[in-house]
Design a protein around this motif. Structure first.
Motif, PDB file in Angstrom:
ATOM      1  N   LEU A   6       0.855  -1.184   0.000  1.00 39.13           N
ATOM      2  CA  LEU A   6       0.000   0.000   0.000  1.00 39.13           C
ATOM      3  C   LEU A   6       0.889   1.231   0.000  1.00 39.13           C
ATOM      4  CD1 LEU A   6      -2.539  -0.932   2.832  1.00 39.13           C
ATOM      5  CD2 LEU A   6      -2.928  -1.074   0.377  1.00 39.13           C
ATOM      6  N   ASP A   7       0.398   2.312  -0.605  1.00 41.56           N
ATOM      7  CA  ASP A   7       1.153   3.570  -0.509  1.00 41.56           C
ATOM      8  C   ASP A   7       0.976   4.125   0.911  1.00 41.56           C
ATOM      9  OD1 ASP A   7      -1.294   5.012  -0.357  1.00 41.56           O
ATOM     10  OD2 ASP A   7      -1.334   5.318  -2.514  1.00 41.56           O
ATOM     11  N   ASP A   8       1.705   5.184   1.221  1.00 39.23           N
ATOM     12  CA  ASP A   8       1.713   5.717   2.585  1.00 39.23           C
ATOM     13  C   ASP A   8       0.321   6.115   3.077  1.00 39.23           C
ATOM     14  OD1 ASP A   8       4.434   5.324   2.814  1.00 39.23           O
ATOM     15  OD2 ASP A   8       4.950   7.397   2.341  1.00 39.23           O
ATOM     16  N   SER A   9      -0.448   6.760   2.238  1.00 42.41           N
ATOM     17  CA  SER A   9      -1.786   7.202   2.634  1.00 42.41           C
ATOM     18  C   SER A   9      -2.681   6.004   2.960  1.00 42.41           C
ATOM     19  CB  SER A   9      -2.405   8.036   1.511  1.00 42.41           C
ATOM     20  OG  SER A   9      -3.730   8.363   1.818  1.00 42.41           O
ATOM     21  N   ARG A  10      -2.657   5.008   2.101  1.00 39.70           N
ATOM     22  CA  ARG A  10      -3.459   3.813   2.337  1.00 39.70           C
ATOM     23  C   ARG A  10      -2.967   3.050   3.572  1.00 39.70           C
ATOM     24  NH1 ARG A  10      -4.451   1.333  -3.735  1.00 39.70           N
ATOM     25  NH2 ARG A  10      -6.528   2.238  -4.012  1.00 39.70           N
ATOM     26  N   ARG A  12      -1.631   4.359   6.232  1.00 43.50           N
ATOM     27  CA  ARG A  12      -2.143   5.096   7.403  1.00 43.50           C
ATOM     28  C   ARG A  12      -3.620   4.779   7.638  1.00 43.50           C
ATOM     29  NH1 ARG A  12       1.181   9.118   5.325  1.00 43.50           N
ATOM     30  NH2 ARG A  12      -0.550  10.032   4.172  1.00 43.50           N
ATOM     31  N   ASP A  13      -4.396   4.760   6.562  1.00 44.30           N
ATOM     32  CA  ASP A  13      -5.818   4.430   6.698  1.00 44.30           C
ATOM     33  C   ASP A  13      -6.000   3.011   7.232  1.00 44.30           C
ATOM     34  OD1 ASP A  13      -6.560   6.931   5.809  1.00 44.30           O
ATOM     35  OD2 ASP A  13      -7.113   6.260   3.792  1.00 44.30           O
ATOM     36  N   SER A  14      -5.186   2.094   6.756  1.00 42.03           N
ATOM     37  CA  SER A  14      -5.246   0.716   7.228  1.00 42.03           C
ATOM     38  C   SER A  14      -4.964   0.647   8.729  1.00 42.03           C
ATOM     39  CB  SER A  14      -4.239  -0.144   6.453  1.00 42.03           C
ATOM     40  OG  SER A  14      -4.187  -1.451   6.977  1.00 42.03           O
ATOM     41  N   ALA A  15      -3.951   1.356   9.170  1.00 41.68           N
ATOM     42  CA  ALA A  15      -3.607   1.368  10.596  1.00 41.68           C
ATOM     43  C   ALA A  15      -4.747   1.967  11.421  1.00 41.68           C
ATOM     44  CB  ALA A  15      -2.315   2.141  10.816  1.00 41.68           C
ATOM     45  N   ARG A  16      -5.345   3.021  10.913  1.00 41.75           N
ATOM     46  CA  ARG A  16      -6.459   3.652  11.629  1.00 41.75           C
ATOM     47  C   ARG A  16      -7.661   2.716  11.699  1.00 41.75           C
ATOM     48  NH1 ARG A  16      -7.842   8.875   8.839  1.00 41.75           N
ATOM     49  NH2 ARG A  16      -9.289   9.111  10.569  1.00 41.75           N
ATOM     50  N   LEU A  17      -7.932   1.995  10.600  1.00 42.18           N
ATOM     51  CA  LEU A  17      -9.033   1.029  10.612  1.00 42.18           C
ATOM     52  C   LEU A  17      -8.783  -0.066  11.637  1.00 42.18           C
ATOM     53  CD1 LEU A  17      -9.771   0.702   6.795  1.00 42.18           C
ATOM     54  CD2 LEU A  17     -11.330   1.604   8.537  1.00 42.18           C
ATOM     55  N   HIS A  18      -7.552  -0.575  11.686  1.00 40.30           N
ATOM     56  CA  HIS A  18      -7.209  -1.592  12.688  1.00 40.30           C
ATOM     57  C   HIS A  18      -7.477  -1.072  14.098  1.00 40.30           C
ATOM     58  CE1 HIS A  18      -5.491  -5.112  10.746  1.00 40.30           C
ATOM     59  NE2 HIS A  18      -4.954  -4.313   9.844  1.00 40.30           N
ATOM     60  N   ALA A  19      -7.077   0.152  14.354  1.00 37.68           N
ATOM     61  CA  ALA A  19      -7.262   0.731  15.686  1.00 37.68           C
ATOM     62  C   ALA A  19      -8.745   0.803  16.045  1.00 37.68           C
ATOM     63  CB  ALA A  19      -6.618   2.112  15.754  1.00 37.68           C
ATOM     64  N   VAL A  20      -9.561   1.231  15.111  1.00 42.62           N
ATOM     65  CA  VAL A  20     -11.003   1.318  15.362  1.00 42.62           C
ATOM     66  C   VAL A  20     -11.589  -0.074  15.560  1.00 42.62           C
ATOM     67  CG1 VAL A  20     -13.222   1.877  14.287  1.00 42.62           C
ATOM     68  CG2 VAL A  20     -11.358   3.529  14.225  1.00 42.62           C
ATOM     69  N   GLU A  42     -15.803   6.818   8.002  1.00 38.01           N
ATOM     70  CA  GLU A  42     -15.170   8.098   8.343  1.00 38.01           C
ATOM     71  C   GLU A  42     -13.679   8.046   8.015  1.00 38.01           C
ATOM     72  OE1 GLU A  42     -15.810   9.062  12.437  1.00 38.01           O
ATOM     73  OE2 GLU A  42     -17.984   9.098  12.215  1.00 38.01           O
ATOM     74  N   ILE A  43     -13.120   6.845   8.059  1.00 38.68           N
ATOM     75  CA  ILE A  43     -11.683   6.665   7.804  1.00 38.68           C
ATOM     76  C   ILE A  43     -11.420   6.382   6.338  1.00 38.68           C
ATOM     77  CG2 ILE A  43      -9.668   5.232   8.318  1.00 38.68           C
ATOM     78  CD1 ILE A  43     -11.043   4.717  11.078  1.00 38.68           C
ATOM     79  N   SER A  44     -12.137   5.398   5.785  1.00 41.90           N
ATOM     80  CA  SER A  44     -11.890   5.032   4.391  1.00 41.90           C
ATOM     81  C   SER A  44     -13.036   4.203   3.825  1.00 41.90           C
ATOM     82  CB  SER A  44     -10.590   4.208   4.289  1.00 41.90           C
ATOM     83  OG  SER A  44     -10.344   3.847   2.955  1.00 41.90           O
ATOM     84  N   VAL A  49      -7.957  -0.799   0.671  1.00 41.04           N
ATOM     85  CA  VAL A  49      -7.590  -0.644   2.084  1.00 41.04           C
ATOM     86  C   VAL A  49      -8.440  -1.574   2.945  1.00 41.04           C
ATOM     87  CG1 VAL A  49      -7.531   0.942   4.045  1.00 41.04           C
ATOM     88  CG2 VAL A  49      -6.773   1.720   1.789  1.00 41.04           C
ATOM     89  N   LEU A  50      -9.731  -1.579   2.702  1.00 38.82           N
ATOM     90  CA  LEU A  50     -10.628  -2.454   3.455  1.00 38.82           C
ATOM     91  C   LEU A  50     -10.264  -3.922   3.233  1.00 38.82           C
ATOM     92  CD1 LEU A  50     -13.907  -0.503   2.679  1.00 38.82           C
ATOM     93  CD2 LEU A  50     -12.838  -0.711   4.944  1.00 38.82           C
ATOM     94  N   GLY A  51      -9.886  -4.274   2.005  1.00 38.35           N
ATOM     95  CA  GLY A  51      -9.469  -5.645   1.700  1.00 38.35           C
ATOM     96  C   GLY A  51      -8.183  -6.025   2.414  1.00 38.35           C
TER      97      GLY A  51
END
Length: 101
Positions: A6-10, A12-20, A42-44, A49-51
């Motif tokens: 994943l690129d950097d933006s994706r 970060r979104d992946s990490a945020r999704l994991h946290a949630v 709200e995140i992505s 990213v979801l996959g």
């Protein structure tokens, strides 16, 4: 097998999704997925990213205990309802399995 990247933006979104997802509780799933789904969106809403995140949880289900499998089941359903890319999820889960060998 190469790691799906994943690129950097994706990433970060992946990490945020994991946290949630790691902090959701039964109240977030009360009355269906609406509350939890809104938190994810709200995140992505990026299917890749979801996959990626779905692949991580699929791997946890495969290697985890029966209790963990049961606990993660609502998360799997939620990510699928959010539109996770199943091919990306399968590739990520397969890569993680290969890394354990």
């Amino acid at each position: 097998m190469r790691q799906p990247e994943l690129d950097d933006s994706r990433r970060r979104d992946s990490a945020r999704l994991h946290a949630v997802l790691d902090h959701l509780d039964a109240g977030d799933f009360a009355g269906g997925h609406a509350r939890a789904l809104a938190k994810l969106r709200e995140i992505s809403s990026d299917r890749i990213v979801l996959g990626e995140v779905l692949g991580d949880y699929l791997h946890r289900v495969v290697v985890g205990t029966q209790a963990e499998t049961i606990a993660y089941w609502p998360v799997l359903e939620l990510l699928r309802a959010a539109g996770a890319d199943e091919e990306r999820a399968a590739a990520k889960a397969a890569w993680l399995r290969q890394q354990e060998r």
